[in-house]
Design a protein around this motif. Structure first.
Motif, PDB file in Angstrom:
ATOM      1  N   GLU A 194      32.233  24.980  36.117  1.00  0.00           N
ATOM      2  CA  GLU A 194      32.668  24.018  35.107  1.00  0.00           C
ATOM      3  C   GLU A 194      34.166  24.184  34.857  1.00  0.00           C
ATOM      4  O   GLU A 194      34.702  25.289  34.973  1.00  0.00           O
ATOM      5  N   HIS A 195      34.837  23.116  34.464  1.00  0.00           N
ATOM      6  CA  HIS A 195      36.269  23.202  34.161  1.00  0.00           C
ATOM      7  C   HIS A 195      36.554  24.150  32.997  1.00  0.00           C
ATOM      8  O   HIS A 195      37.633  24.730  32.926  1.00  0.00           O
ATOM      9  N   ALA A 196      35.599  24.344  32.107  1.00  0.00           N
ATOM     10  CA  ALA A 196      35.793  25.236  30.964  1.00  0.00           C
ATOM     11  C   ALA A 196      35.609  26.713  31.325  1.00  0.00           C
ATOM     12  O   ALA A 196      35.926  27.589  30.520  1.00  0.00           O
ATOM     13  N   ASP A 197      35.107  27.019  32.529  1.00  0.00           N
ATOM     14  CA  ASP A 197      34.924  28.410  32.942  1.00  0.00           C
ATOM     15  C   ASP A 197      36.273  29.115  33.025  1.00  0.00           C
ATOM     16  O   ASP A 197      37.282  28.511  33.373  1.00  0.00           O
ATOM     17  N   ASN A 198      36.271  30.418  32.729  1.00  0.00           N
ATOM     18  CA  ASN A 198      37.505  31.196  32.882  1.00  0.00           C
ATOM     19  C   ASN A 198      37.367  32.286  33.940  1.00  0.00           C
ATOM     20  O   ASN A 198      38.259  33.097  34.137  1.00  0.00           O
ATOM     21  N   VAL A 199      36.213  32.305  34.637  1.00  0.00           N
ATOM     22  CA  VAL A 199      36.014  33.160  35.806  1.00  0.00           C
ATOM     23  C   VAL A 199      35.352  32.337  36.902  1.00  0.00           C
ATOM     24  O   VAL A 199      34.625  31.382  36.628  1.00  0.00           O
ATOM     25  N   GLY A 200      35.635  32.718  38.140  1.00  0.00           N
ATOM     26  CA  GLY A 200      35.007  32.096  39.293  1.00  0.00           C
ATOM     27  C   GLY A 200      34.415  33.178  40.173  1.00  0.00           C
ATOM     28  O   GLY A 200      34.720  34.362  40.022  1.00  0.00           O
ATOM     29  N   VAL A 201      33.576  32.784  41.146  1.00  0.00           N
ATOM     30  CA  VAL A 201      32.859  33.719  41.999  1.00  0.00           C
ATOM     31  C   VAL A 201      33.393  33.650  43.434  1.00  0.00           C
ATOM     32  O   VAL A 201      33.493  32.566  44.023  1.00  0.00           O
ATOM     33  N   VAL A 202      33.704  34.827  43.985  1.00  0.00           N
ATOM     34  CA  VAL A 202      34.167  34.936  45.373  1.00  0.00           C
ATOM     35  C   VAL A 202      32.998  34.621  46.309  1.00  0.00           C
ATOM     36  O   VAL A 202      31.909  35.172  46.150  1.00  0.00           O
ATOM     37  N   VAL A 203      33.235  33.747  47.282  1.00  0.00           N
ATOM     38  CA  VAL A 203      32.170  33.327  48.190  1.00  0.00           C
ATOM     39  C   VAL A 203      32.504  33.614  49.657  1.00  0.00           C
ATOM     40  O   VAL A 203      31.877  33.050  50.555  1.00  0.00           O
ATOM     41  N   VAL A 204      33.467  34.489  49.901  1.00  0.00           N
ATOM     42  CA  VAL A 204      33.813  34.892  51.266  1.00  0.00           C
ATOM     43  C   VAL A 204      33.863  36.418  51.344  1.00  0.00           C
ATOM     44  O   VAL A 204      34.173  37.091  50.363  1.00  0.00           O
ATOM     45  N   GLU A 205      33.577  36.950  52.508  1.00  0.00           N
ATOM     46  CA  GLU A 205      33.685  38.392  52.748  1.00  0.00           C
ATOM     47  C   GLU A 205      35.148  38.766  52.937  1.00  0.00           C
ATOM     48  O   GLU A 205      35.936  37.995  53.487  1.00  0.00           O
ATOM     49  N   GLY A 206      35.504  39.954  52.489  1.00  0.00           N
ATOM     50  CA  GLY A 206      36.816  40.520  52.801  1.00  0.00           C
ATOM     51  C   GLY A 206      37.999  39.877  52.111  1.00  0.00           C
ATOM     52  O   GLY A 206      39.095  39.864  52.668  1.00  0.00           O
TER      53      GLY A 206
END
Length: 96
Positions: free
Chosen positions: A11-23
């Motif tokens: 969501e645009h209101a999120d202040n964290v995101g999740v890494v979806v790649v290795e390394g």
């Protein structure tokens, strides 16, 4: 989108995101995708961050609330600069 995203944000209101790649390594110019509307933005990784872990989308201060999926997922317990790793060393659940 011809480039594979490094980070997903729900969501645009999120202040964290999740890494979806290795390394993912410090200094990487990440392509970040907001899944709500498939919009994108760029962010520089401030640390090496494992797949599935979170990254701060803005500077977070001790006492702030971590927002992911548009939901409160925890309390920031140490300042986190934009682009840095968000995990148990600087974010704690409010559940217990």
């Amino acid at each position: 989108m011809s480039e594979i995203p490094h980070l997903l944000v729900h969501e645009h209101a999120d202040n964290v995101g999740v890494v979806v790649v290795e390394g993912l390594t410090k200094g990487t110019d990440m392509l970040c995708c907001v899944t709500h509307d498939n919009s994108t933005f760029r962010l520089t990784a401030g640390a090496d961050v494992p797949i599935g872990h979170k990254i701060a989308l803005k500077d977070l201060k001790e006492g702030d609330t971590a927002i992911k999926y548009g939901e409160d997922i925890g309390k920031i317990i140490a300042d986190i600069p934009k682009g840095d790793h968000v995990h148990t060393h600087n974010c704690k659940t409010k559940r217990w």
